[in-house]
Design a protein around this motif. Sequence first.
Motif, short mmCIF file in Angstrom:
data_model
loop_
_atom_site.label_atom_id
_atom_site.label_comp_id
_atom_site.label_asym_id
_atom_site.label_seq_id
_atom_site.Cartn_x
_atom_site.Cartn_y
_atom_site.Cartn_z
N HIS A 63 -22.56 26.88 -47.67
CA HIS A 63 -23.48 27.34 -46.64
C HIS A 63 -23.92 28.78 -46.87
CE1 HIS A 63 -23.31 23.93 -43.74
NE2 HIS A 63 -22.30 23.65 -44.51
N HIS A 120 -24.92 29.78 -42.22
CA HIS A 120 -23.58 29.65 -41.65
C HIS A 120 -23.64 28.71 -40.44
CE1 HIS A 120 -19.49 30.88 -40.83
NE2 HIS A 120 -19.82 30.99 -39.56
N ASP A 121 -22.83 27.66 -40.43
CA ASP A 121 -22.76 26.68 -39.35
C ASP A 121 -24.03 25.86 -39.16
OD1 ASP A 121 -20.13 27.35 -38.76
OD2 ASP A 121 -20.74 28.91 -37.35
N GLN A 123 -26.10 22.62 -40.06
CA GLN A 123 -25.85 21.30 -40.62
C GLN A 123 -27.08 20.65 -41.22
OE1 GLN A 123 -22.65 20.29 -40.73
NE2 GLN A 123 -22.23 22.25 -39.77
N ASP A 150 -20.79 16.46 -38.98
CA ASP A 150 -20.34 17.41 -37.95
C ASP A 150 -18.95 17.97 -38.23
OD1 ASP A 150 -22.66 17.09 -36.46
OD2 ASP A 150 -21.87 15.29 -35.47
N GLN A 152 -15.92 20.27 -39.34
CA GLN A 152 -15.74 21.72 -39.33
C GLN A 152 -15.67 22.23 -40.76
OE1 GLN A 152 -15.44 23.95 -36.81
NE2 GLN A 152 -15.97 22.39 -35.33
N HIS A 153 -16.30 23.36 -41.00
CA HIS A 153 -16.27 23.99 -42.32
C HIS A 153 -15.47 25.27 -42.23
CE1 HIS A 153 -19.19 21.43 -44.29
NE2 HIS A 153 -19.85 21.42 -43.15
N HIS A 155 -15.27 28.90 -43.49
CA HIS A 155 -16.13 29.92 -44.12
C HIS A 155 -15.35 31.18 -44.34
CE1 HIS A 155 -19.75 27.51 -43.64
NE2 HIS A 155 -19.29 27.20 -42.45
#
Length: 155
Positions: A63, A120-121, A123, A150, A152-153, A155
């Motif tokens: 991302h 960032h965040d 999708q 969906d 969670q990543h 970072h």
Amino acid sequence: MRVRSWLGTVIGFMLVLGPMETSCYVAWAQKAQNQQEHQHASPHGGQMVTAGRYHFEMLIKDHKAIQVYLYDDNLKPVALPTPEATLYLRLPGNKNHMLTLKAAGSSAESAWTTTTDVLHDVQTFDAALRVTLDGEARNIRFTYKDAHGDAQHKH
């Protein structure tokens, strides 16, 4: 503050109307007549689209990093014709961003690249790559969807 507002208005105007192609305006989500999503597996695992005799692969890493590769009809890497390309992003909430991608890598494995925090965040987003090929300005459109959905990543 006026410059930022003006720049946002100009970028928004460009994205809303879409770039001029063959004497008419094309809607953002609509692909150019000679552009289609590609059905072959991509060399780096990114999204492939075709535009005329060229294939483009957009790859998003963590991302943050964006890479766009250029190939011929046989998926052989093509030397990048310009040292820079412009990528227009339309993020959720109709937020628009313009990024400058710079050529990096060896001639056999070169790509236009940049890093950014705006993904960032995120999708899903639409992107339009603006680049000159064979002396003609082109707009190559991508739609990015995170393969993890969906999830969670970290970072």
